[in-house]
Design an enzyme around this catalytic site. Structure first.
Site, PDB file in Angstrom:
ATOM      1  N   GLN A 170       0.749   6.829  -5.220  1.00 44.83           N
ATOM      2  CA  GLN A 170       1.301   7.607  -6.346  1.00 44.83           C
ATOM      3  C   GLN A 170       1.998   6.761  -7.406  1.00 44.83           C
ATOM      4  O   GLN A 170       2.639   7.318  -8.291  1.00 44.83           O
ATOM      5  CB  GLN A 170       2.346   8.645  -5.865  1.00 44.83           C
ATOM      6  CG  GLN A 170       1.982   9.385  -4.619  1.00 44.83           C
ATOM      7  CD  GLN A 170       1.258  10.674  -4.919  1.00 44.83           C
ATOM      8  OE1 GLN A 170       1.056  11.017  -6.067  1.00 44.83           O
ATOM      9  NE2 GLN A 170       0.842  11.376  -3.890  1.00 44.83           N
TER      10      GLN A 170
ATOM     11  N   ASP B  90      -9.882   6.661  -2.236  1.00 45.88           N
ATOM     12  CA  ASP B  90      -8.854   7.398  -2.974  1.00 45.88           C
ATOM     13  C   ASP B  90      -9.503   7.936  -4.257  1.00 45.88           C
ATOM     14  O   ASP B  90     -10.727   7.874  -4.397  1.00 45.88           O
ATOM     15  CB  ASP B  90      -7.651   6.498  -3.291  1.00 45.88           C
ATOM     16  CG  ASP B  90      -7.980   5.425  -4.307  1.00 45.88           C
ATOM     17  OD1 ASP B  90      -9.182   5.219  -4.601  1.00 45.88           O
ATOM     18  OD2 ASP B  90      -7.042   4.791  -4.821  1.00 45.88           O
TER      19      ASP B  90
ATOM     20  N   TYR C 140      -6.513   7.078   3.687  1.00 47.86           N
ATOM     21  CA  TYR C 140      -6.722   6.031   2.673  1.00 47.86           C
ATOM     22  C   TYR C 140      -5.865   4.808   2.974  1.00 47.86           C
ATOM     23  O   TYR C 140      -6.361   3.676   3.026  1.00 47.86           O
ATOM     24  CB  TYR C 140      -6.399   6.560   1.263  1.00 47.86           C
ATOM     25  CG  TYR C 140      -6.358   5.425   0.275  1.00 47.86           C
ATOM     26  CD1 TYR C 140      -7.541   4.883  -0.207  1.00 47.86           C
ATOM     27  CD2 TYR C 140      -5.158   4.842  -0.108  1.00 47.86           C
ATOM     28  CE1 TYR C 140      -7.538   3.794  -1.063  1.00 47.86           C
ATOM     29  CE2 TYR C 140      -5.136   3.751  -0.964  1.00 47.86           C
ATOM     30  CZ  TYR C 140      -6.324   3.233  -1.438  1.00 47.86           C
ATOM     31  OH  TYR C 140      -6.314   2.153  -2.265  1.00 47.86           O
TER      32      TYR C 140
ATOM     33  N   CYS D 152     -26.515   2.066 -11.107  1.00 47.79           N
ATOM     34  CA  CYS D 152     -25.634   3.240 -11.047  1.00 47.79           C
ATOM     35  C   CYS D 152     -26.384   4.478 -11.540  1.00 47.79           C
ATOM     36  O   CYS D 152     -26.777   4.566 -12.704  1.00 47.79           O
ATOM     37  CB  CYS D 152     -24.398   2.985 -11.913  1.00 47.79           C
ATOM     38  SG  CYS D 152     -23.348   4.438 -12.068  1.00 47.79           S
TER      39      CYS D 152
ATOM     40  N   CYS E 174     -14.478   1.754 -14.305  1.00 46.02           N
ATOM     41  CA  CYS E 174     -15.001   3.070 -13.946  1.00 46.02           C
ATOM     42  C   CYS E 174     -13.879   4.107 -13.971  1.00 46.02           C
ATOM     43  O   CYS E 174     -13.694   4.901 -13.057  1.00 46.02           O
ATOM     44  CB  CYS E 174     -15.698   3.040 -12.583  1.00 46.02           C
ATOM     45  SG  CYS E 174     -16.835   4.413 -12.371  1.00 46.02           S
TER      46      CYS E 174
ATOM     47  N   LEU F 180      11.692   4.584  -7.521  1.00 45.87           N
ATOM     48  CA  LEU F 180      10.252   4.518  -7.262  1.00 45.87           C
ATOM     49  C   LEU F 180       9.675   5.907  -6.961  1.00 45.87           C
ATOM     50  O   LEU F 180       8.478   6.132  -7.090  1.00 45.87           O
ATOM     51  CB  LEU F 180       9.995   3.576  -6.076  1.00 45.87           C
ATOM     52  CG  LEU F 180       8.649   2.875  -5.941  1.00 45.87           C
ATOM     53  CD1 LEU F 180       8.237   2.178  -7.221  1.00 45.87           C
ATOM     54  CD2 LEU F 180       8.705   1.861  -4.804  1.00 45.87           C
ATOM     55  N   GLY F 181      10.552   6.840  -6.594  1.00 44.10           N
ATOM     56  CA  GLY F 181      10.106   8.213  -6.368  1.00 44.10           C
ATOM     57  C   GLY F 181       9.452   8.409  -4.996  1.00 44.10           C
ATOM     58  O   GLY F 181       9.218   7.453  -4.269  1.00 44.10           O
ATOM     59  N   TYR F 182       9.179   9.679  -4.687  1.00 43.96           N
ATOM     60  CA  TYR F 182       8.538  10.040  -3.407  1.00 43.96           C
ATOM     61  C   TYR F 182       9.219   9.297  -2.251  1.00 43.96           C
ATOM     62  O   TYR F 182       8.622   8.469  -1.553  1.00 43.96           O
ATOM     63  CB  TYR F 182       7.035   9.728  -3.441  1.00 43.96           C
ATOM     64  CG  TYR F 182       6.353  10.438  -4.564  1.00 43.96           C
ATOM     65  CD1 TYR F 182       6.024  11.785  -4.452  1.00 43.96           C
ATOM     66  CD2 TYR F 182       6.081   9.788  -5.758  1.00 43.96           C
ATOM     67  CE1 TYR F 182       5.429  12.449  -5.504  1.00 43.96           C
ATOM     68  CE2 TYR F 182       5.486  10.441  -6.811  1.00 43.96           C
ATOM     69  CZ  TYR F 182       5.158  11.759  -6.673  1.00 43.96           C
ATOM     70  OH  TYR F 182       4.572  12.407  -7.719  1.00 43.96           O
TER      71      TYR F 182
ATOM     72  N   CYS G 142     -19.228   1.387 -19.078  1.00 44.09           N
ATOM     73  CA  CYS G 142     -20.373   0.959 -18.279  1.00 44.09           C
ATOM     74  C   CYS G 142     -20.992  -0.343 -18.790  1.00 44.09           C
ATOM     75  O   CYS G 142     -21.574  -1.097 -18.005  1.00 44.09           O
ATOM     76  CB  CYS G 142     -21.433   2.063 -18.252  1.00 44.09           C
ATOM     77  SG  CYS G 142     -20.815   3.605 -17.545  1.00 44.09           S
TER      78      CYS G 142
ATOM     79  N   GLU H 162       0.823  -1.214   0.000  1.00 39.91           N
ATOM     80  CA  GLU H 162       0.000   0.000   0.000  1.00 39.91           C
ATOM     81  C   GLU H 162       0.856   1.262   0.000  1.00 39.91           C
ATOM     82  O   GLU H 162       0.515   2.247  -0.643  1.00 39.91           O
ATOM     83  CB  GLU H 162      -0.965   0.007   1.198  1.00 39.91           C
ATOM     84  CG  GLU H 162      -2.168  -0.891   1.017  1.00 39.91           C
ATOM     85  CD  GLU H 162      -3.011  -0.510  -0.204  1.00 39.91           C
ATOM     86  OE1 GLU H 162      -3.085   0.678  -0.564  1.00 39.91           O
ATOM     87  OE2 GLU H 162      -3.594  -1.422  -0.827  1.00 39.91           O
TER      88      GLU H 162
HETATM   89  S1  SF4 Z   1     -21.994   1.828 -14.468  1.00 39.44           S
HETATM   90 FE1  SF4 Z   1     -21.445   3.380 -12.980  1.00 39.44          FE
HETATM   91  S2  SF4 Z   1     -19.981   2.390 -11.629  1.00 39.44           S
HETATM   92 FE2  SF4 Z   1     -20.119   1.160 -13.478  1.00 39.44          FE
HETATM   93  S3  SF4 Z   1     -18.471   1.919 -14.831  1.00 39.44           S
HETATM   94 FE3  SF4 Z   1     -20.370   3.036 -15.347  1.00 39.44          FE
HETATM   95  S4  SF4 Z   1     -20.256   4.898 -14.128  1.00 39.44           S
HETATM   96 FE4  SF4 Z   1     -18.818   3.449 -13.216  1.00 39.44          FE
END
Ligand code: SF4
Length: 366
Positions: free
Chosen positions: A50, A143, A125, A210, A195, A88-90, A201, A45
């Protein structure tokens, strides 16, 4: 409009994730149990802050081979840590990981999220992602990717980061019901793959519920916020060799390059900047290779690498030291300074040769 029930809405996420999940070196084979090695989750993690998964994998494998346990990392020296992190930076992440390992090796793993958050380098996060994956605590990790998914599922107008507390409260029962590690990783994967800013979608397991998809508003949710333009600087990165070795600046404890060795540098064309750095410099008189642009999050540095060799050793200017030539390859350096070191190692490397220090300083603008 009230938020829909997250437990029902996110139910298709687990089976989808089981079907698409990649094998990653830090991922537990059984997502329903606490992770057999919380330390591996911590390392992954912190490295993934980044940095992309594909870049992290070889670093993670080298790191775990050298520091397989918290105690091994806690006992390591800073130079070796920064050497393994180099590229790796940072770099502050490596220092914080080292400090956190020291605390955990002495005190053991904490029993709650607040104590995890108190560890060096663990923000909300990372602490939540670690808790969910390592210990199966129902702690939602938000995040950029997961904020985007949540904002679209709920069709939130405005910046979803302002709704962080409400979104955590909304997600928490879904994590508890379907498995904290599974839901956390599934949300991350959905945000990183389907997404994305331009969503796909038609392949999404959540499309029937959604709100942004159903309303046709995925192109404006979440809104694209203006980003601060990175500051630009231009500098000369100077490699000076003499019979005493290479002239280098030892690691500092703070700043962008904390813990790393770096070449002396001067801001291009600014005599004041040159004087501050202890290297007298006159603009435009010595440039050894074509330059490059080094990009950091908030900074773009145009680099002009140059090198020269002195005929006899002199005392190093304040803040710089001579390092024996044989030691150069072992020093932890950031990407920018490594790149000049790689230039120097090439068989075609031909530094400008100064007969003595005074001649070198004359070129540099004494
Ligand atoms: S349906 Fe909604 S959650 Fe799924 S990829 Fe499309 S915008 Fe993102």
């Amino acid at each position: 409009m009230p938020f829909p029930d997250a437990q029902a809405l996110l139910a298709p996420l687990g089976p989808w994730f089981e079907a698409v999940k990649r094998t990653l070196p830090w991922r537990s084979p059984d997502l329903d149990l606490p992770h057999p090695d919380p330390y591996a989750v911590l390392v992954s993690e912190v490295m993934l802050q980044q940095t992309q998964v594909a870049t992290v994998i070889p670093y993670f494998q080298r790191w775990m081979a050298r520091f397989p346990t918290l105690s091994a990392l806690a006992a390591a020296g800073e130079d070796e840590i920064h050497g393994l992190w180099a590229g790796l930076g940072y770099y502050r992440r490596a220092r914080n990981l080292h400090l956190a390992a020291g605390i955990l090796a002495r005190q053991g793993w904490p029993a709650d999220l607040d104590a995890l958050l108190a560890l060096p380098g663990l923000g909300p996060y990372t602490a939540a992602a670690l808790a969910a994956q390592a210990f199966q605590w129902p702690t939602p990790a938000l995040d950029g990717n997961t904020f985007r998914v949540a904002a679209r599922l709920l069709a939130l107008e405005g910046d979803p980061r302002r709704e962080a507390a409400a979104l955590r409260a909304w997600l928490q029962p879904a994590l508890a019901a379907h498995g904290p590690s599974r839901v956390t990783q599934a949300l991350m994967e959905l945000g990183a793959t389907l997404c994305a800013p331009a969503p796909r979608c038609s392949a999404c397991p959540l499309r029937s519920a959604c709100r942004a998809h159903l309303q046709g508003s995925t192109d404006r949710i979440p809104p694209v916020l203006p980003r601060a333009r990175p500051r630009s600087t231009e500098l000369y990165l100077v490699a000076i060799a003499s019979p005493a070795g290479w002239l280098l600046r030892p690691p500092e404890s703070k700043g962008l390059l904390a813990g790393l060795w770096n070449w002396p540098w001067v801001l291009a064309g600014t005599a004041a900047g040159a004087a501050e750095r202890g290297i007298p410099y006159r603009a435009g008189e010595c440039r050894a290779w074509p330059g490059w642009v080094q990009v950091y999050t908030h900074l773009r540095q145009t680099i002009h690498p140059l090198a020269l060799r002195l005929g006899d050793p002199r005392s190093a200017p304040e803040g710089l030291v001579w390092v024996a030539a044989g030691e150069l390859a072992k020093l932890p350096m950031g990407k920018r300074d490594q790149r000049l070191r790689e230039h120097l190692a090439q068989p075609t490397f031909l530094p400008w040769t100064a007969e003595d220090w005074d001649a070198a300083l004359a070129v540099l603008g004494a």
